[in-house]
Motif scaffolding. Structure first.
Motif, PDB file in Angstrom:
ATOM      1  N   THR A  65       0.841  -1.200   0.000  1.00  0.00           N
ATOM      2  CA  THR A  65       0.000   0.000   0.000  1.00  0.00           C
ATOM      3  C   THR A  65       0.875   1.248   0.000  1.00  0.00           C
ATOM      4  OG1 THR A  65      -0.143   0.374   2.393  1.00  0.00           O
ATOM      5  CG2 THR A  65      -1.623  -1.284   1.437  1.00  0.00           C
TER       6      THR A  65
ATOM      7  N   ASP B 287       1.023   3.507   2.022  1.00  0.00           N
ATOM      8  CA  ASP B 287       1.507   3.881   3.363  1.00  0.00           C
ATOM      9  C   ASP B 287       2.661   3.019   3.846  1.00  0.00           C
ATOM     10  OD1 ASP B 287      -0.321   5.957   3.701  1.00  0.00           O
ATOM     11  OD2 ASP B 287      -1.894   4.584   4.386  1.00  0.00           O
ATOM     12  N   ASP B 288       2.989   1.955   3.089  1.00  0.00           N
ATOM     13  CA  ASP B 288       4.101   1.094   3.510  1.00  0.00           C
ATOM     14  C   ASP B 288       5.432   1.794   3.275  1.00  0.00           C
ATOM     15  OD1 ASP B 288       2.345  -0.909   4.171  1.00  0.00           O
ATOM     16  OD2 ASP B 288       2.516  -1.963   2.254  1.00  0.00           O
TER      17      ASP B 288
ATOM     18  N   ASP C  83      -3.962   1.901  -3.181  1.00  0.00           N
ATOM     19  CA  ASP C  83      -4.146   3.161  -2.470  1.00  0.00           C
ATOM     20  C   ASP C  83      -4.716   2.898  -1.077  1.00  0.00           C
ATOM     21  OD1 ASP C  83      -6.900   2.730  -2.694  1.00  0.00           O
ATOM     22  OD2 ASP C  83      -7.213   4.257  -4.247  1.00  0.00           O
ATOM     23  N   ARG C  84      -5.072   3.954  -0.371  1.00  0.00           N
ATOM     24  CA  ARG C  84      -5.505   3.804   1.028  1.00  0.00           C
ATOM     25  C   ARG C  84      -6.846   3.084   1.155  1.00  0.00           C
ATOM     26  NH1 ARG C  84      -2.694   8.679   0.965  1.00  0.00           N
ATOM     27  NH2 ARG C  84      -1.004   8.756   2.512  1.00  0.00           N
ATOM     28  N   ARG C  85      -7.610   2.993   0.059  1.00  0.00           N
ATOM     29  CA  ARG C  85      -8.875   2.259   0.070  1.00  0.00           C
ATOM     30  C   ARG C  85      -8.738   0.838  -0.476  1.00  0.00           C
ATOM     31  NH1 ARG C  85     -13.539   6.540  -1.994  1.00  0.00           N
ATOM     32  NH2 ARG C  85     -13.045   8.253  -0.577  1.00  0.00           N
TER      33      ARG C  85
ATOM     34  N   TYR D  11      -3.452   0.973  -7.802  1.00  0.00           N
ATOM     35  CA  TYR D  11      -2.968   2.314  -8.131  1.00  0.00           C
ATOM     36  C   TYR D  11      -1.837   2.266  -9.175  1.00  0.00           C
ATOM     37  CZ  TYR D  11      -0.691   6.858  -7.310  1.00  0.00           C
ATOM     38  OH  TYR D  11      -0.105   8.093  -7.458  1.00  0.00           O
TER      39      TYR D  11
ATOM     40  N   GLU E 291     -12.072  -2.202  -5.047  1.00  0.00           N
ATOM     41  CA  GLU E 291     -10.974  -2.767  -4.270  1.00  0.00           C
ATOM     42  C   GLU E 291     -10.349  -3.965  -4.986  1.00  0.00           C
ATOM     43  OE1 GLU E 291     -14.618  -5.083  -2.884  1.00  0.00           O
ATOM     44  OE2 GLU E 291     -14.131  -3.030  -3.537  1.00  0.00           O
TER      45      GLU E 291
END
Length: 419
Positions: free
Chosen positions: A274, A276-277, A298-300, A304, A359
Motif C-alpha cells: 500500500t 503507506d508502507d 491506495d488507502r482504500r 494504483y 478494491e
C-alpha cells in the motif's frame, strides 16, 4: 410455473399489436411472448423494427391497439396507466433525470408519489446509491449536470428501482456513454440482478450487449416479428435462419467469450503493498515475492500502480513518480471478452480484478484467458462433429425409409393371416 419469483414477476404478451393512423402496416404486429419471473430478456433487432415500441407497450407509455398484457398473472391492459407505471421501473438512454432536482430527489420521486414517509424515502435513496456504487454522502445533493454520463445512468437505474418494482424496463440505457463506461455499467447491472432477481426487459441494437446480459434474447424482424427467442448459447451455436446469422455475425466462437464471466476462471493472487508502507518494506516484499513486479494499492485498497525493481531503485525515497498507473481493471462480473481486451492493451499481459467498490481482489493473465478460448473452440468443434453425425444418421434413416417404401407397402397381417 409460478407467476412470481422471489422479486420478479412473469410477463405475458398476447397478440400485442400497435397501429398508427395513416400507416399501411402496423408498427408491431401480433406479438406473443412469455417472460419468466426473474429473467433478463433482451430485444435486439434493426432500427425501426418495433422493439422500443413493444417495450413501451408493457408499461403503456404507448397504448396497444390490440392484444393483452399480463404481469404476474394480472391483466394490466386496462389498468390505470399511471398506477401501472408506478409498479414498473423504467430506465432510458441518457438517464432522463430531472435537471432541477438533486440526485436524492430524482431517486425518491416515485416513492414520494405513492405515499412513503420522508425517513423511508431517505433510507431507500441511501440504500440504492450504495447499491449502484455511488457514495450517498458525496452524491445525494448533486444535480444531474454535476455528474458524468456513467454516474447519471447509475442514478437513472437507482430511480427505476426506487419503489422496488418487480419489473424493470430498460430502453437502450447505456447507448449514450463511452465503451469503457458502458462495459462497467453492464457489469453493474449483472451484479445488481444477482442480488435483486428482477424481471428485466432490455432493448438494444448491440448483439454483443444482448449476449452479455441476457438470459434469453428475442431477435426481432420488422414489426417485431420474432425471428428467434432463445438462450444466447443456442442462438450463437444454432441461429434459426440467415437473418439471425446476420446478427450473430462472424466469430461466433469468440462471441461466446461474452457468455463466460471472470468469476468462472482462475483469479490469481499477486503481491501487493500500500502507499503507506515504507519504501524498504515494499522493496523487501518485492524481493521475497519471486515476481518481477508488485501492485501498489491506495488507502482504500484499490489498484494504483504497477512497480518493478527498477522503479524502486529510481524512487529515491518517494513513489510519487515511480511505477506505471493501473488504467484498466475488470470486475468478477465482467466477461472474458472484456478481460481479453484489457489484457491485450497491457504490455505485461494481465489485468487487475476489482470488487464492487474498486478494491483489489486478484489478477487474470493472458494464459488463463487463452486456455479458456481454446476450451471453447474445442467444445464448438465437438458440437459441430456431433451435429454432423446426427445429420448423417438422419439422412441414412430417410434413405432406408425411402428404399423400404420403394419395395412396396408393408404387409400387415390381420386375423386368420389375412392381409
Amino acid at each position: 410455473m409460478p407467476e412470481t419469483g422471489d422479486h420478479g414477476a412473469s410477463i405475458e404478451l398476447e397478440s400485442l399489436t400497435k397501429r398508427y393512423p395513416g400507416s399501411a402496416q402496423p408498427a408491431v404486429d401480433n406479438v406473443s411472448m412469455e417472460i419468466k419471473a426473474g429473467e433478463v430478456v433482451v430485444f435486439v433487432g434493426p432500427s425501426g423494427c418495433g422493439k422500443s415500441t413493444t417495450l413501451k407497450m408493457i408499461n403503456r407509455l404507448i397504448e396497444p391497439t390490440g392484444g393483452r398484457i399480463r404481469i404476474g398473472g394480472e391483466d394490466v391492459t386496462d389498468m390505470d396507466p399511471v398506477k401501472l407505471r408506478r409498479k414498473v421501473g423504467y430506465a432510458i438512454q441518457s438517464a432522463g433525470l430531472f435537471p432541477h432536482m438533486t440526485v436524492a430527489q430524482n431517486i425518491g420521486i416515485v416513492p414520494k408519489m405513492i405515499g412513503w414517509s420522508k425517513p423511508r424515502v431517505r433510507e431507500r435513496t441511501e440504500e440504492l446509491l450504495d447499491l449502484v456504487g455511488l457514495d450517498a454522502a458525496e452524491f445525494r445533493g448533486r444535480y444531474p449536470r454535476q455528474l458524468s454520463g456513467g454516474q447519471q445512468q447509475r442514478v437513472g437505474v437507482a430511480r427505476a428501482l426506487a419503489a422496488d418494482p418487480p419489473v424493470l424496463l430498460m430502453d437502450e440505457p447505456f447507448g449514450a456513454v463511452d465503451p469503457i463506461t458502458r462495459d462497467h455499467l453492464q457489469d453493474e447491472l449483472i451484479r445488481l440482478q444477482h442480488e435483486l432477481h428482477k424481471t428485466i426487459v432490455f432493448v438494444t441494437h448491440d448483439f454483443d450487449e444482448a449476449i452479455k446480459i441476457g438470459d434469453r434474447i428475442a431477435v426481432l424482424r420488422e414489426r417485431s416479428h420474432i425471428a428467434q427467442f432463445d438462450t444466447p448459447e443456442a442462438i450463437l451455436t444454432n441461429p434459426a435462419d440467415d437473418f439471425v446469422s446476420g446478427f450473430v455475425g462472424a466469430g461466433a466462437a469468440l462471441k461466446r467469450l461474452n457468455l463466460t464471466r471472470v468469476r468462472d476462471v482462475e483469479i490469481t493472487e499477486y503481491p501487493t503493498v500500500t502507499v503507506d508502507d515504507p519504501l524498504q518494506q515494499i522493496f523487501n516484499r518485492l524481493r521475497t515475492s519471486g515476481s518481477n513486479e508488485i501492485l501498489l494499492l491506495d488507502r482504500r485498497g484499490r489498484p494504483y500502480k504497477w512497480l518493478r525493481r527498477g522503479d524502486l531503485m529510481r524512487a529515491q525515497g518517494s513513489l510519487a513518480r515511480a511505477g506505471t498507473l493501473v488504467h484498466d481493471t475488470v470486475t468478477r462480473d465482467a466477461t472474458l471478452r472484456d478481460a481479453l481486451e484489457a489484457v491485450l492493451t497491457d504490455n505485461a499481459g494481465r489485468v487487475v480484478v476489482t470488487g464492487r467498490r474498486g478494491e483489489y481482489t486478484g489478477v487474470v493473465d493472458m494464459e488463463t484467458l487463452m486456455n479458456s478460448v481454446h476450451e471453447m473452440l474445442e467444445a464448438d468443434r465437438l458440437d459441430a462433429m456431433e451435429h454432423q453425425h446426427e445429420l448423417e444418421s438422419l439422412r441414412a434413416s430417410q434413405t432406408h425409409a425411402e428404399q423400404e417404401g420403394a419395395a412396396g407397402p408393408a404387409a400387415v397381417s390381420g386375423p386368420g393371416g389375412e392381409r
